[in-house]
Design a protein around this motif. Structure first.
Motif, PDB file in Angstrom:
ATOM      1  N   UNK A 199    -108.025-100.310  58.680  1.00  0.00           N
ATOM      2  CA  UNK A 199    -109.090-100.918  59.489  1.00  0.00           C
ATOM      3  C   UNK A 199    -109.232-100.193  60.823  1.00  0.00           C
ATOM      4  N   UNK A 200    -108.117 -99.752  61.378  1.00  0.00           N
ATOM      5  CA  UNK A 200    -108.127 -98.999  62.626  1.00  0.00           C
ATOM      6  C   UNK A 200    -108.882 -97.683  62.459  1.00  0.00           C
ATOM      7  N   UNK A 201    -108.618 -96.957  61.376  1.00  0.00           N
ATOM      8  CA  UNK A 201    -109.308 -95.694  61.119  1.00  0.00           C
ATOM      9  C   UNK A 201    -110.801 -95.937  60.934  1.00  0.00           C
ATOM     10  N   UNK A 202    -111.145 -97.001  60.231  1.00  0.00           N
ATOM     11  CA  UNK A 202    -112.556 -97.353  60.023  1.00  0.00           C
ATOM     12  C   UNK A 202    -113.251 -97.577  61.369  1.00  0.00           C
ATOM     13  N   UNK A 203    -112.616 -98.338  62.254  1.00  0.00           N
ATOM     14  CA  UNK A 203    -113.214 -98.636  63.569  1.00  0.00           C
ATOM     15  C   UNK A 203    -113.368 -97.369  64.403  1.00  0.00           C
ATOM     16  N   UNK A 204    -112.373 -96.498  64.363  1.00  0.00           N
ATOM     17  CA  UNK A 204    -112.464 -95.258  65.130  1.00  0.00           C
ATOM     18  C   UNK A 204    -113.582 -94.365  64.613  1.00  0.00           C
ATOM     19  N   UNK A 207    -116.981 -96.445  65.564  1.00  0.00           N
ATOM     20  CA  UNK A 207    -117.275 -96.801  66.952  1.00  0.00           C
ATOM     21  C   UNK A 207    -116.701 -95.826  67.986  1.00  0.00           C
ATOM     22  N   UNK A 208    -115.837 -94.898  67.565  1.00  0.00           N
ATOM     23  CA  UNK A 208    -115.194 -94.006  68.521  1.00  0.00           C
ATOM     24  C   UNK A 208    -116.190 -93.112  69.247  1.00  0.00           C
ATOM     25  N   UNK A 209    -115.973 -92.931  70.543  1.00  0.00           N
ATOM     26  CA  UNK A 209    -116.823 -92.064  71.365  1.00  0.00           C
ATOM     27  C   UNK A 209    -116.216 -90.663  71.423  1.00  0.00           C
ATOM     28  N   UNK A 210    -117.042 -89.661  71.251  1.00  0.00           N
ATOM     29  CA  UNK A 210    -116.554 -88.283  71.292  1.00  0.00           C
ATOM     30  C   UNK A 210    -116.243 -87.877  72.730  1.00  0.00           C
ATOM     31  N   UNK A 211    -115.041 -87.362  72.944  1.00  0.00           N
ATOM     32  CA  UNK A 211    -114.633 -86.900  74.276  1.00  0.00           C
ATOM     33  C   UNK A 211    -114.122 -85.469  74.167  1.00  0.00           C
ATOM     34  N   UNK A 212    -114.378 -84.690  75.202  1.00  0.00           N
ATOM     35  CA  UNK A 212    -113.888 -83.311  75.287  1.00  0.00           C
ATOM     36  C   UNK A 212    -112.670 -83.312  76.195  1.00  0.00           C
ATOM     37  N   UNK A 213    -111.477 -83.239  75.600  1.00  0.00           N
ATOM     38  CA  UNK A 213    -110.245 -83.281  76.387  1.00  0.00           C
ATOM     39  C   UNK A 213    -110.009 -81.980  77.130  1.00  0.00           C
ATOM     40  N   UNK A 214    -110.369 -80.897  76.498  1.00  0.00           N
ATOM     41  CA  UNK A 214    -110.279 -79.565  77.097  1.00  0.00           C
ATOM     42  C   UNK A 214    -111.106 -78.643  76.216  1.00  0.00           C
ATOM     43  N   UNK A 215    -111.348 -77.401  76.617  1.00  0.00           N
ATOM     44  CA  UNK A 215    -112.137 -76.514  75.756  1.00  0.00           C
ATOM     45  C   UNK A 215    -111.556 -76.443  74.342  1.00  0.00           C
ATOM     46  N   UNK A 216    -112.413 -76.625  73.356  1.00  0.00           N
ATOM     47  CA  UNK A 216    -112.028 -76.553  71.944  1.00  0.00           C
ATOM     48  C   UNK A 216    -111.073 -77.666  71.524  1.00  0.00           C
ATOM     49  N   UNK A 217    -111.051 -78.763  72.270  1.00  0.00           N
ATOM     50  CA  UNK A 217    -110.227 -79.905  71.878  1.00  0.00           C
ATOM     51  C   UNK A 217    -111.031 -81.182  72.097  1.00  0.00           C
ATOM     52  N   UNK A 218    -111.570 -81.702  71.007  1.00  0.00           N
ATOM     53  CA  UNK A 218    -112.367 -82.918  71.113  1.00  0.00           C
ATOM     54  C   UNK A 218    -111.778 -83.998  70.213  1.00  0.00           C
ATOM     55  N   UNK A 219    -112.023 -85.248  70.595  1.00  0.00           N
ATOM     56  CA  UNK A 219    -111.490 -86.379  69.852  1.00  0.00           C
ATOM     57  C   UNK A 219    -112.513 -87.515  69.813  1.00  0.00           C
ATOM     58  N   UNK A 220    -112.435 -88.320  68.750  1.00  0.00           N
ATOM     59  CA  UNK A 220    -113.177 -89.585  68.706  1.00  0.00           C
ATOM     60  C   UNK A 220    -112.223 -90.653  69.221  1.00  0.00           C
ATOM     61  N   UNK A 378    -107.150 -92.065  69.181  1.00  0.00           N
ATOM     62  CA  UNK A 378    -108.217 -91.172  68.747  1.00  0.00           C
ATOM     63  C   UNK A 378    -107.907 -90.552  67.394  1.00  0.00           C
ATOM     64  N   UNK A 379    -108.947 -89.963  66.809  1.00  0.00           N
ATOM     65  CA  UNK A 379    -108.808 -89.129  65.622  1.00  0.00           C
ATOM     66  C   UNK A 379    -109.472 -87.792  65.913  1.00  0.00           C
ATOM     67  N   UNK A 380    -108.958 -86.766  65.258  1.00  0.00           N
ATOM     68  CA  UNK A 380    -109.495 -85.420  65.416  1.00  0.00           C
ATOM     69  C   UNK A 380    -110.588 -85.217  64.374  1.00  0.00           C
ATOM     70  N   UNK A 381    -111.856 -85.082  64.784  1.00  0.00           N
ATOM     71  CA  UNK A 381    -112.935 -84.932  63.807  1.00  0.00           C
ATOM     72  C   UNK A 381    -112.922 -83.589  63.090  1.00  0.00           C
ATOM     73  N   UNK A 382    -112.086 -82.669  63.561  1.00  0.00           N
ATOM     74  CA  UNK A 382    -112.049 -81.327  62.976  1.00  0.00           C
ATOM     75  C   UNK A 382    -110.871 -81.118  62.026  1.00  0.00           C
ATOM     76  N   UNK A 383    -109.986 -82.134  61.919  1.00  0.00           N
ATOM     77  CA  UNK A 383    -108.825 -82.009  61.043  1.00  0.00           C
ATOM     78  C   UNK A 383    -108.595 -83.326  60.311  1.00  0.00           C
ATOM     79  N   UNK A 384    -108.293 -83.231  59.026  1.00  0.00           N
ATOM     80  CA  UNK A 384    -107.939 -84.418  58.252  1.00  0.00           C
ATOM     81  C   UNK A 384    -109.061 -85.395  58.034  1.00  0.00           C
ATOM     82  N   UNK A 385    -110.313 -84.926  58.186  1.00  0.00           N
ATOM     83  CA  UNK A 385    -111.404 -85.895  58.116  1.00  0.00           C
ATOM     84  C   UNK A 385    -111.695 -86.342  56.678  1.00  0.00           C
ATOM     85  N   UNK A 386    -111.188 -85.582  55.684  1.00  0.00           N
ATOM     86  CA  UNK A 386    -111.346 -86.024  54.302  1.00  0.00           C
ATOM     87  C   UNK A 386    -110.601 -87.338  54.086  1.00  0.00           C
TER      88      UNK A 386
END
Length: 480
Positions: A199-204, A207-220, A378-386
């Motif tokens: 359920x936590x993964x579903x909510x993220x 509803x998760x907001x995309x943030x740029x933590x640093x160059x080439x590092x973004x998270x929901x 957060x979750x990484x939209x660029x890794x493990x999204x399957x």
């Protein structure tokens, strides 16, 4: 030029297609407003009336109204009346009087009407109107009839200009990056760790907001997510393996967390049992043995002397642990500074289970719920999204019934009133009575009698059905 609505044709009441006045009724029903126009003696003849059409303006209707006006530039006057429940009046006025400005909503760049919270597609701007319609607001006050007659007495005749040009605007479909919610207030309550995690993964994902933590590092990301697991027990590999976990791996992680050996820059077990020159678990155990109501069994892992100041080394994500007996059960509440939801949350939760089990066994207190508050998760939209999408698909297809912890309701009609009985564990706690479903709706909300949205929808259906039966005289049968 005749009035030809592009949007919501079936929702508009067309009077005279050759008219040059549009009547906006805001949140009032058009037919009720039309009756007032008739009482005031306004011409509503389909061939002579200056009014082209009546229509409401609520929900997200502003963009459709504007697109219709662009396609019908012969509408030179907009008469606004009715109830302004949702702020629609200000949205319309500010669009023409103040304009729009670019802003991002749901991850999409749109036009926000200045001075309001109303967003419009970026294809709609005031500049598209070569000659903006004149807006007149007469409300619905006691002076309504006089203001109405004054408006039509002073209304200029329709301009018969050949330079009117229809502008066709296709309103785009919106594909949001995330769905609207309060990103600081998500709460999840489930029986088991794995169900809570899914359920936590579903909510993220939703509803998760995309943030740029640093160059080439973004998270929901979401903040301050609270997850409560009411029956924190081990799950077997049949449940864990499809998501890349194994009970052997989780037990190994539990043993490492319970150890006071430092792993890398820090270790959770070391911070709990040795780092501050005290075995905090043993101290908490002794406190709870002496006094089950003790509220000082609070463990802090964060060391501001190094974790706050030394940015070159890693610092603990787990920040605090609180052990407390509640309803004769040992509960554990933990806070995490940051949390990797996809890979770390389940491991961290199993570690908390090991800590709770250790304290429960040595104090003789049965283990209860575990609560995890993640300040930044957060979750990484660029890794493990399957894996994320697999979980999302599973939950979307799952319509499992979950009882509302606030109780259930039974419904009936009695003595000409709708009756909603509040039931908890088979006992009647009270009842709500009214001829109007809306009244009971507000009373239930006031008393916070419902906590689950699915239950709230069910209650709403039953109240609406009971009110309809009360009005028609048909027998009411509660849905089960």
């Amino acid at each position: 030029m005749e009035f030809v609505p592009v949007y919501y044709k079936d929702s508009l009441t067309i009077i005279n297609p050759n008219g040059h006045v549009g009547v906006v009724t805001l949140w009032s029903k058009p037919q009720a407003v039309i009756e007032k126009f008739k009482e005031a003696g306004v011409d509503l003849n389909e061939s002579s009336s200056p009014i082209a059409a009546f229509g409401t303006l609520y929900g997200n209707g502003l963009k459709h109204l504007l697109a219709n006006l662009l396609y019908n530039p012969q509408i030179t006057h907009i008469l606004i009346c009715g109830r302004d429940t949702g702020g629609s009046l200000q949205h319309l006025l500010n669009f023409f009087n103040k304009g729009v400005e670019k802003e991002t909503q749901l991850g999409i760049t749109s036009n926000r009407v200045i001075g309001t919270s109303r967003f419009l597609p970026d294809v709609l701007t005031p500049e598209l109107f070569k000659s903006a319609p004149k807006l007149t607001y007469i409300g619905s006050d006691p002076e309504f009839k006089k203001k109405l007659n004054d408006f039509f007495d002073n209304l200029p005749a329709r301009l018969d200009k050949t330079e009117f040009e229809r502008i066709s605007v296709e309103l785009p479909e919106i594909t949001p990056s995330y769905f609207p919610s309060n990103p600081l207030s998500h709460t999840i309550v489930k029986d088991t760790p794995l169900e809570a995690w899914k359920e936590l993964i579903f909510c993220l994902d939703r509803f998760g907001r995309m943030v740029e933590l640093e160059p080439d590092k973004r998270r929901k990301e979401l903040q301050n997510v609270k997850v409560i697991v009411e029956s924190p027990t081990e799950e077997d590999n049949e449940l864990l393996n499809p998501f890349g976990f194994s009970i052997e791996e989780l037990r190994d992680y539990q043993s490492r967390v319970m150890s006071d050996i430092v792993e890398g820059d820090y270790g959770y077990g070391n911070r709990i049992r040795a780092y501050f020159d005290v075995d905090a678990l043993e101290v908490c155990i002794e406190k709870l043995k002496k006094n089950r109501e003790d509220r000082r069994s609070y463990i802090v892992l964060w060391d501001s002397r190094t974790d706050l100041t030394d940015t070159e080394r890693s610092s603990p994500c787990l920040a605090t642990i609180f052990l407390r007996v509640f309803d004769n059960k040992l509960t554990l509440s933990a806070t995490f500074r940051v949390h990797n939801a996809l890979d770390a949350w389940v491991k961290n939760f199993y570690a908390l289970m090991a800590i709770q089990k250790h304290v429960a066994e040595l104090t003789g207190i049965s283990a209860g719920a575990i609560t995890v508050i993640s300040h930044s998760i957060s979750i990484n939209p660029d890794e493990g999204y399957e894996k994320v999408q697999m979980i999302v698909r599973q939950l979307r297809d799952n319509f499992k019934f979950e009882a509302d912890p606030n109780g259930q309701f039974r419904f009936k009609i009695e003595d000409g009133q709708i009756v909603a009985e509040h039931i908890f564990n088979g006992e009647k706690l009270g009842e709500y009575r009214s001829k109007k479903a809306e009244r009971i709706q507000y009373e239930l909300r006031r008393d916070r009698a419902i906590s689950d949205i699915g239950h709230a929808i069910f209650v709403g259906r039953q109240l609406a059905k009971a009110e309809r039966c009360l009005q028609t005289g048909e027998a009411f049968t509660e849905d089960l």
